[in-house]
Each structure stands twice: as structure tokens, then as C-alpha cells.
Design a protein around this motif. Structure first.
Motif, mmCIF file in Angstrom:
data_model
loop_
_atom_site.group_PDB
_atom_site.id
_atom_site.type_symbol
_atom_site.label_atom_id
_atom_site.label_comp_id
_atom_site.label_asym_id
_atom_site.label_seq_id
_atom_site.Cartn_x
_atom_site.Cartn_y
_atom_site.Cartn_z
ATOM 1 N N MET A 1 -5.705 -1.734 5.462
ATOM 2 C CA MET A 1 -5.034 -2.290 4.301
ATOM 3 C C MET A 1 -4.333 -3.579 4.677
ATOM 4 S SD MET A 1 -3.301 0.511 1.948
ATOM 5 C CE MET A 1 -4.118 1.988 1.520
ATOM 6 N N LYS A 2 -4.155 -4.399 3.695
ATOM 7 C CA LYS A 2 -3.586 -5.721 3.914
ATOM 8 C C LYS A 2 -2.073 -5.738 3.763
ATOM 9 C CE LYS A 2 -5.720 -9.261 2.282
ATOM 10 N NZ LYS A 2 -6.395 -10.228 1.432
ATOM 11 N N THR A 3 -1.569 -6.948 3.887
ATOM 12 C CA THR A 3 -0.142 -7.211 3.743
ATOM 13 C C THR A 3 0.082 -7.999 2.465
ATOM 14 O OG1 THR A 3 0.125 -7.285 6.152
ATOM 15 C CG2 THR A 3 1.824 -8.375 4.832
ATOM 16 N N ALA A 4 1.181 -7.701 1.782
ATOM 17 C CA ALA A 4 1.583 -8.449 0.589
ATOM 18 C C ALA A 4 2.904 -9.142 0.861
ATOM 19 C CB ALA A 4 1.729 -7.522 -0.610
ATOM 20 N N ILE A 5 3.005 -10.383 0.422
ATOM 21 C CA ILE A 5 4.263 -11.121 0.482
ATOM 22 C C ILE A 5 4.822 -11.179 -0.926
ATOM 23 C CG2 ILE A 5 5.357 -13.348 0.944
ATOM 24 C CD1 ILE A 5 3.185 -13.809 3.098
ATOM 25 N N ILE A 6 6.062 -10.712 -1.079
ATOM 26 C CA ILE A 6 6.757 -10.725 -2.364
ATOM 27 C C ILE A 6 7.791 -11.835 -2.273
ATOM 28 C CG2 ILE A 6 8.152 -9.387 -3.981
ATOM 29 C CD1 ILE A 6 6.853 -7.019 -1.919
ATOM 30 N N LEU B 1 6.684 -2.180 -13.273
ATOM 31 C CA LEU B 1 5.887 -1.018 -12.868
ATOM 32 C C LEU B 1 4.436 -1.388 -12.536
ATOM 33 C CD1 LEU B 1 6.409 1.882 -12.200
ATOM 34 C CD2 LEU B 1 5.811 2.491 -14.544
ATOM 35 N N PRO B 2 3.765 -2.211 -13.340
ATOM 36 C CA PRO B 2 2.408 -2.624 -12.933
ATOM 37 C C PRO B 2 2.414 -3.377 -11.592
ATOM 38 C CG PRO B 2 2.756 -3.129 -15.249
ATOM 39 C CD PRO B 2 4.081 -2.685 -14.693
ATOM 40 N N LEU B 3 3.432 -4.212 -11.356
ATOM 41 C CA LEU B 3 3.512 -4.929 -10.080
ATOM 42 C C LEU B 3 3.725 -3.951 -8.925
ATOM 43 C CD1 LEU B 3 3.637 -7.458 -8.330
ATOM 44 C CD2 LEU B 3 6.042 -7.720 -9.015
ATOM 45 N N ILE B 4 4.650 -3.026 -9.079
ATOM 46 C CA ILE B 4 4.897 -2.031 -8.024
ATOM 47 C C ILE B 4 3.632 -1.241 -7.733
ATOM 48 C CG2 ILE B 4 5.986 0.256 -7.716
ATOM 49 C CD1 ILE B 4 7.666 -2.004 -6.610
ATOM 50 N N ASN B 5 2.923 -0.850 -8.764
ATOM 51 C CA ASN B 5 1.688 -0.086 -8.547
ATOM 52 C C ASN B 5 0.672 -0.887 -7.737
ATOM 53 O OD1 ASN B 5 2.514 2.324 -9.717
ATOM 54 N ND2 ASN B 5 1.957 1.626 -11.765
ATOM 55 N N GLN B 6 0.620 -2.201 -7.931
ATOM 56 C CA GLN B 6 -0.247 -3.054 -7.105
ATOM 57 C C GLN B 6 0.265 -3.094 -5.662
ATOM 58 O OE1 GLN B 6 -0.420 -6.990 -8.745
ATOM 59 N NE2 GLN B 6 -1.997 -6.452 -10.233
ATOM 60 N N LEU B 7 1.574 -3.287 -5.506
ATOM 61 C CA LEU B 7 2.159 -3.427 -4.171
ATOM 62 C C LEU B 7 2.046 -2.146 -3.354
ATOM 63 C CD1 LEU B 7 5.321 -5.532 -5.093
ATOM 64 C CD2 LEU B 7 3.212 -6.338 -3.979
ATOM 65 N N LEU B 8 2.035 -1.006 -4.015
ATOM 66 C CA LEU B 8 1.928 0.263 -3.294
ATOM 67 C C LEU B 8 0.569 0.440 -2.624
ATOM 68 C CD1 LEU B 8 3.826 2.651 -5.716
ATOM 69 C CD2 LEU B 8 4.560 1.887 -3.435
ATOM 70 N N CYS B 9 -0.390 -0.381 -2.963
ATOM 71 C CA CYS B 9 -1.712 -0.325 -2.331
ATOM 72 C C CYS B 9 -1.724 -0.984 -0.952
ATOM 73 C CB CYS B 9 -2.751 -0.984 -3.230
ATOM 74 S SG CYS B 9 -2.994 -0.097 -4.781
ATOM 75 N N TYR B 10 -0.660 -1.682 -0.606
ATOM 76 C CA TYR B 10 -0.586 -2.378 0.680
ATOM 77 C C TYR B 10 0.103 -1.512 1.722
ATOM 78 C CZ TYR B 10 -1.893 -6.557 -1.880
ATOM 79 O OH TYR B 10 -2.565 -7.471 -2.647
ATOM 80 N N LYS B 11 -0.303 -1.709 2.965
ATOM 81 C CA LYS B 11 0.318 -0.982 4.072
ATOM 82 C C LYS B 11 1.626 -1.654 4.490
ATOM 83 C CE LYS B 11 -0.684 0.909 8.608
ATOM 84 N NZ LYS B 11 -1.656 1.045 9.672
ATOM 85 N N LYS B 12 1.674 -2.986 4.380
ATOM 86 C CA LYS B 12 2.850 -3.750 4.803
ATOM 87 C C LYS B 12 3.303 -4.681 3.688
ATOM 88 C CE LYS B 12 1.346 -3.566 9.559
ATOM 89 N NZ LYS B 12 0.746 -4.285 10.647
ATOM 90 N N GLN C 1 5.927 7.268 -7.146
ATOM 91 C CA GLN C 1 5.692 5.944 -6.578
ATOM 92 C C GLN C 1 6.717 5.647 -5.485
ATOM 93 O OE1 GLN C 1 5.479 6.498 -9.957
ATOM 94 N NE2 GLN C 1 4.195 4.964 -10.924
ATOM 95 N N GLY C 2 7.949 6.043 -5.692
ATOM 96 C CA GLY C 2 8.999 5.802 -4.701
ATOM 97 C C GLY C 2 8.682 6.439 -3.364
ATOM 98 N N ARG C 3 8.152 7.655 -3.403
ATOM 99 C CA ARG C 3 7.802 8.338 -2.149
ATOM 100 C C ARG C 3 6.701 7.596 -1.394
ATOM 101 N NH1 ARG C 3 9.210 12.706 -5.327
ATOM 102 N NH2 ARG C 3 7.137 13.088 -6.159
ATOM 103 N N ARG C 4 5.886 6.827 -2.106
ATOM 104 C CA ARG C 4 4.794 6.086 -1.456
ATOM 105 C C ARG C 4 5.298 4.887 -0.654
ATOM 106 N NH1 ARG C 4 0.490 4.759 -5.763
ATOM 107 N NH2 ARG C 4 -0.475 3.765 -3.966
ATOM 108 N N LEU C 5 6.579 4.542 -0.794
ATOM 109 C CA LEU C 5 7.151 3.471 0.025
ATOM 110 C C LEU C 5 7.457 3.941 1.448
ATOM 111 C CD1 LEU C 5 9.616 1.835 -2.528
ATOM 112 C CD2 LEU C 5 7.512 0.834 -1.617
ATOM 113 N N ARG C 6 7.668 5.247 1.615
ATOM 114 C CA ARG C 6 8.019 5.784 2.931
ATOM 115 C C ARG C 6 6.967 5.431 3.967
ATOM 116 N NH1 ARG C 6 9.324 11.609 0.752
ATOM 117 N NH2 ARG C 6 11.292 11.150 -0.259
ATOM 118 N N GLY C 7 7.439 4.946 5.098
ATOM 119 C CA GLY C 7 6.555 4.630 6.211
ATOM 120 C C GLY C 7 5.870 3.279 6.135
ATOM 121 N N LYS C 8 5.976 2.594 5.017
ATOM 122 C CA LYS C 8 5.361 1.261 4.924
ATOM 123 C C LYS C 8 6.094 0.306 5.868
ATOM 124 C CE LYS C 8 3.334 1.295 0.358
ATOM 125 N NZ LYS C 8 1.956 1.458 0.798
#
Length: 165
Positions: free
Chosen positions: A1-6, A53-64, A97-104
Motif C-alpha cells: 500500500m502507498k502513502t498519502a500526504i494530507i 467521511l468520504p475523504l477519511i474512507n479514501q485515506l484509510l486505504c493507505y498504510k502510511k 473507521q476509527g479502529r482502522r487507524l490503529r497501527g498505521k
């Protein structure tokens, strides 16, 4: 998975943008400019008509994830602060969705006029990442009293990119 810059700033073409785009090139990261999204301030009643929420759902697809903001009055930009405040939604209304942030893996990029970033700037991010169970890799900071010239910061940019790999 890729990295996203916010990226959050009042100036989409400023020094922090220059820094973030250099890191983007080194990491082949995707870039999200918060100025392109409508994100409302946190609402205890969860009544939003925005893009969070749509933005977060996109960002959750990234590992970093890398958060990038200039230092404005010892703190993050207003755009970044609103985005960070809205992470509360992931604790109150969207726990799955919040739990999916763990470990990123997560990092922080910043520019400012001081030789080093104030502790208060980094602390807000660090404590939030820790609370959310994210793996904070550190901050890349460049002192840019005038304009960002990559040639002045090559080592700093490469060191940050290396800590994110």
C-alpha cells in the motif's frame, strides 16, 4: 500500500507545499490538499454536509499517512486543525473507521520561520496519533524564513522520507 500526504495550509503553493511535494516524489505518495474539500468544524450532533467521511474512507486505504502543515502561531494551520478535530467523529460516530487507524505509520511535515519547530506544534499531532494507536515516525521540519528552496533542505527531506519507508 502507498502513502498519502494530507496537506493543510492557507497557501496551496507555499513553502510547506514545496516540502510536501518533494517528499511526494521520493515516496511516490498521493497528495490530498484539504483546500479542495469542504470540511466543517466538529459538531456534537453529527449533522454534516461535507467531504470529511468520504475523504477519511479514501485515506484509510493507505498504510502510511503524512500530515503537512505550516507552523502558524506555534500551531497547525486552521485547515489542518479542523481536520484533526474531525477525527473525533471516528471515536464518537464512526468507530469502525476509527479502529482502522490503529497501527498505521504516520509522519508530520512542517515549515516555519524558526530554526526548529516549537514543541507545542508537534505535541498536538503526537498525542493525537498516540491516542489513536498510530505509529508515529517523526517530523520533518524545514526553516523557511523566505521561500522554500529544495537545494537547501535535500538532506532533511531525504532523512524524513527514509524514516517513512
Amino acid at each position: 500500500m502507498k502513502t498519502a500526504i494530507i496537506f493543510g495550509s492557507s497557501c496551496s503553493q507555499g513553502n510547506t507545499s514545496g516540502l510536501a511535494h518533494e517528499v511526494k516524489k521520493l515516496l511516490a505518495a498521493d497528495f490530498y490538499d484539504l483546500a479542495r474539500y469542504k470540511i466543517e468544524p466538529f459538531d456534537y450532533h453529527n449533522k454534516y454536509q461535507d467531504d470529511f467521511l468520504p475523504l477519511i474512507n479514501q485515506l484509510l486505504c493507505y498504510k502510511k499517512l503524512i500530515f503537512a502543515s505550516p507552523v502558524y502561531w506555534y500551531a497547525a494551520s486552521a485547515q489542518m486543525k479542523v481536520f484533526m478535530d474531525r477525527l473525533t467523529d471516528l471515536l464518537n460516530f464512526h468507530q469502525r473507521q476509527g479502529r482502522r487507524l490503529r497501527g498505521k505509520g504516520v509522519g508530520l511535515l512542517a515549515t516555519g520561520i524558526e530554526t526548529r519547530a516549537p514543541d507545542s506544534f508537534e505535541q498536538m499531532f503526537k498525542l493525537t496519533f498516540e491516542y489513536l494507536g498510530m505509529d508515529y515516525k517523526g517530523m520533518g521540519y524545514c526553516c523557511t524564513p523566505d521561500t522554500f528552496e529544495i537545494t537547501d533542505h535535500v538532506t532533511n527531506v531525504k532523512n524524513f522520507a527514509n524514516c517513512m519507508t
